[in-house]
Design an enzyme around this catalytic site. Structure first.
Site, PDB file in Angstrom:
ATOM      1  N   ASN A  41      -6.688  -9.659  -6.971  1.00  0.00           N
ATOM      2  CA  ASN A  41      -6.593 -10.154  -5.590  1.00  0.00           C
ATOM      3  C   ASN A  41      -7.848 -10.875  -5.125  1.00  0.00           C
ATOM      4  O   ASN A  41      -7.830 -11.551  -4.115  1.00  0.00           O
ATOM      5  CB  ASN A  41      -6.258  -9.006  -4.620  1.00  0.00           C
ATOM      6  CG  ASN A  41      -7.401  -8.025  -4.468  1.00  0.00           C
ATOM      7  OD1 ASN A  41      -7.989  -7.588  -5.455  1.00  0.00           O
ATOM      8  ND2 ASN A  41      -7.739  -7.691  -3.234  1.00  0.00           N
ATOM      9  N   THR A  97      14.219   4.401   9.528  1.00  0.00           N
ATOM     10  CA  THR A  97      15.021   3.208   9.819  1.00  0.00           C
ATOM     11  C   THR A  97      14.348   1.989   9.206  1.00  0.00           C
ATOM     12  O   THR A  97      13.145   1.810   9.339  1.00  0.00           O
ATOM     13  CB  THR A  97      15.159   3.022  11.346  1.00  0.00           C
ATOM     14  OG1 THR A  97      15.808   4.177  11.876  1.00  0.00           O
ATOM     15  CG2 THR A  97      15.968   1.785  11.684  1.00  0.00           C
ATOM     16  N   CYS A 136      -9.160  -6.102   3.119  1.00  0.00           N
ATOM     17  CA  CYS A 136      -8.391  -4.871   3.286  1.00  0.00           C
ATOM     18  C   CYS A 136      -9.193  -3.696   3.804  1.00  0.00           C
ATOM     19  O   CYS A 136      -8.724  -2.582   3.814  1.00  0.00           O
ATOM     20  CB  CYS A 136      -7.734  -4.505   1.976  1.00  0.00           C
ATOM     21  SG  CYS A 136      -6.588  -5.769   1.453  1.00  0.00           S
ATOM     22  N   GLN A 170      -0.185 -10.087  -6.043  1.00  0.00           N
ATOM     23  CA  GLN A 170      -0.767 -11.432  -6.128  1.00  0.00           C
ATOM     24  C   GLN A 170      -0.081 -12.280  -7.183  1.00  0.00           C
ATOM     25  O   GLN A 170      -0.362 -13.472  -7.304  1.00  0.00           O
ATOM     26  CB  GLN A 170      -2.267 -11.330  -6.467  1.00  0.00           C
ATOM     27  CG  GLN A 170      -3.083 -10.556  -5.448  1.00  0.00           C
ATOM     28  CD  GLN A 170      -3.255 -11.295  -4.139  1.00  0.00           C
ATOM     29  OE1 GLN A 170      -3.135 -12.523  -4.081  1.00  0.00           O
ATOM     30  NE2 GLN A 170      -3.530 -10.555  -3.074  1.00  0.00           N
ATOM     31  N   HIS A 226       3.957 -10.219   2.818  1.00  0.00           N
ATOM     32  CA  HIS A 226       3.069 -11.217   3.443  1.00  0.00           C
ATOM     33  C   HIS A 226       2.169 -11.925   2.450  1.00  0.00           C
ATOM     34  O   HIS A 226       1.511 -12.901   2.796  1.00  0.00           O
ATOM     35  CB  HIS A 226       2.292 -10.632   4.633  1.00  0.00           C
ATOM     36  CG  HIS A 226       1.153  -9.731   4.281  1.00  0.00           C
ATOM     37  ND1 HIS A 226       1.302  -8.415   3.974  1.00  0.00           N
ATOM     38  CD2 HIS A 226      -0.169  -9.981   4.218  1.00  0.00           C
ATOM     39  CE1 HIS A 226       0.120  -7.887   3.732  1.00  0.00           C
ATOM     40  NE2 HIS A 226      -0.788  -8.809   3.873  1.00  0.00           N
ATOM     41  N   THR A 228       0.837  -1.203   0.000  1.00  0.00           N
ATOM     42  CA  THR A 228       0.000   0.000   0.000  1.00  0.00           C
ATOM     43  C   THR A 228       0.870   1.250   0.000  1.00  0.00           C
ATOM     44  O   THR A 228       0.620   2.203  -0.750  1.00  0.00           O
ATOM     45  CB  THR A 228      -0.971  -0.016   1.201  1.00  0.00           C
ATOM     46  OG1 THR A 228      -1.887  -1.100   1.025  1.00  0.00           O
ATOM     47  CG2 THR A 228      -1.763   1.265   1.293  1.00  0.00           C
TER      48      THR A 228
END
Lengths: 364, 364
Positions: free
Chosen positions: B133, B220, B307, B161, B183, B50
């Site tokens: 998706n 970071t 989502c 995907q 993920h 995203t």
């Protein structure tokens, strides 16, 4: 956190695995809010403090369904680059508040800037650090907040270095938003947060898409990092009571520095500083050279801040304090896990450096 | 990944701990680039897909030191919300490419849109998904890329995907940028990437501050998540060869659905789909009702996409395919770790649902 890593669920899914993930998320939200005296529903999780700053530092906000515009952003000269660069404000809309030679934000200058603010053009937004990331100097946040409020300004405190080191209380009213970082309070890298004192007034989302975080930050939540952040926040709140122990240890590091290298300069020595930081310069020695000596001796110190891709340059914080020639300094970070052995190792490197300096002085 | 979690170093620090962290980061970069046939130096890590979309979908780019402006963004009606919302493009600068009833992007319509693009106003930017998706439908990405190139457009593929499910090769020239998510290929939540076919032309940074990721993304790095992403990418590349096994298992899930519920509709059945997805509707049954039945039976299925904060609404993908009444569907995700026992459990819930439907039909 390891439990969260092996959870297959997405907190936005309604099935059992999703609900379990959501519980982890909401538990972390509670702990993070408590660390700054806030309410869980006013926490927005981000990927880190830099993203949180990028989200908050924008002219475009909403208040309920109405749009709200800030015309000028006021940041301090000693802020972290992610604040100093001003996010989505264009360069000519960013005003710099000077800092004094002791590292404190110049309140007189801030007052003058706010008095001169053109309210017809829009509202003033202030974003400054609560604790400096290089010197550890603690800013007078309540005074800054009151001054800001009396001029109708909204105040964001970068509390990355302050959380868990000094008491913070957003319910007291001096701050509108705090920016927090997980890995600066002992949690994992990859999580940060914005905590507001309310959620009526919010910046236009930086990352849009799905409706996560009430629409303020889209994207599947980094559950493991957030779980770790929550645990670290709970721990940090507990450790706040034991912070004097760290301060005493820090004082012993500073005594060691001044014993071995009597002309060393410890920055911010005369004002309030957090317990975990000692920032010092060795005259006529580049920070990079000293850093290598410490590194070879097994001691990891930072030169300036570590946020700029391995660059070791002059510190903009020390420059803002008017320290031109000494703008090269080293930071020692001390924590609850720092040991006597660490101190002994540190002092042994100091002895070596002192010997080397004496040698070059004789040779010269 | 667990090693990375316990590494205290910041990849931007120059001391030994920092250098160790940097090695982990660069190793992951290599694995992620290989998954899409790219080069490690053209990978920018983000907190997820995203954020990667929010970073790329902007009118403001740079080419070396020169500014570059895109005047219109073209996205497909069946894209993920993080693409569909168009990032930093204002609403009136976003053009929607329709999809056909089989779920494929309408190439004729795309051609007409690009032919009508006003080049005097600025350059065209295309951002579409490589694999859907919800339905798992595979888009003709090489054809889309060639068409785009012939009209001077820059092409971004949301490959979230697609990665690890179909071969992707950015060096072949049909794509300018891929968006990837950790993920969705079996890695941890909290990491994503932009992979370019070069790094000359880049979007103006979304998150500024420090100089990490060559200045393209400050903050970071989330070392542990990125390490996990790298390991997942290496694994996904290997598994690509065994993807037929997953497809065979998926076909058995679909056979079970049609055996127990003969009037069920499996979406995208007639076109190329990835092996891991089965998206189906049960006529006259809300997806939410069926989802609860599966959940109680111990099977976690998604209704639409996960989502949007637990909302279960009509699928915008199915609506884009012209399926008004059936716009409520369930998604089964199948992977290399799906077992015979999972299939048996799934079928037992189907039997229950079929029995309940027969009961209500008789009652009515």
């Amino acid at each position: 956190m390891l439990d969260a890593l092996s959870m297959p669920g997405n907190p936005s899914s309604v099935h059992a695995e999703g609900r379990e993930a959501r519980r982890v998320l909401e538990e972390a939200r509670k702990h993070v809010s408590r660390l700054v005296g806030g309410r869980a529903e006013h926490v927005v999780f981000t990927s880190g403090a830099t993203e949180a700053a990028a989200m908050l530092l924008t002219p475009h906000w909403t208040m309920g369904r109405a749009a709200l515009e800030f015309s000028t952003l006021y940041v301090s000269a000693a802020d972290h680059p992610c604040v100093l660069k001003g996010g989505r404000f264009s360069r000519n809309k960013i005003n710099i508040i000077p800092v004094q030679s002791d590292g404190l934000i110049d309140l007189g200058a801030l007052k003058a800037l706010l008095a001169a603010h053109d309210r017809d053009a829009g509202l003033p937004l202030i974003a400054v650090h609560a604790v400096n990331n290089e010197t550890g100097v603690i800013q007078p946040i309540e005074e800054i907040g009151r001054l800001a409020k009396s001029h109708g300004a909204t105040t964001i405190f970068d509390a990355v270095q302050a959380a868990g080191r000094i008491p913070l209380d957003i319910s007291a009213g001096y701050a509108d938003y705090f920016i927090l970082s997980s890995h600066k309070i002992g949690g994992p890298k990859g999580a940060g947060a914005v905590v507001g004192n309310a959620d009526l007034m919010m910046p236009r989302a930086l990352i849009g898409g799905g409706g996560q975080e009430k629409g303020h930050r889209a994207g599947t939540e980094n559950l493991a990092a957030i779980a770790g952040f929550g645990a670290a926040a709970a721990e940090a709140l507990k450790n706040l009571e034991r912070v004097d122990l760290v301060a005493k240890l820090r004082d012993r590091f500073e005594t060691a520095i001044l014993k071995q290298i009597p002309d060393a300069v410890i920055h911010g020595l005369g004002v309030n500083r957090v317990a975990n930081t000692c920032f010092f310069s060795i005259p006529a020695m580049k920070a990079e050279t000293a850093q290598i000596a410490f590194d070879l001796g097994g001691v990891a110190l930072s030169a300036g801040s570590a946020c700029s891709s391995g660059r070791v340059g002059p510190s903009h914080v020390l420059e803002a304090m008017g320290l031109g020639n000494e703008a090269s300094a080293l930071r020692v970070s001390i924590g609850h896990d720092t040991t006597e052995a660490d101190l002994a190792l540190f002092e042994s490197v100091l002895v070596n450096i002192a010997r080397r300096r004496k040698g070059s002085a004789k040779a010269a």
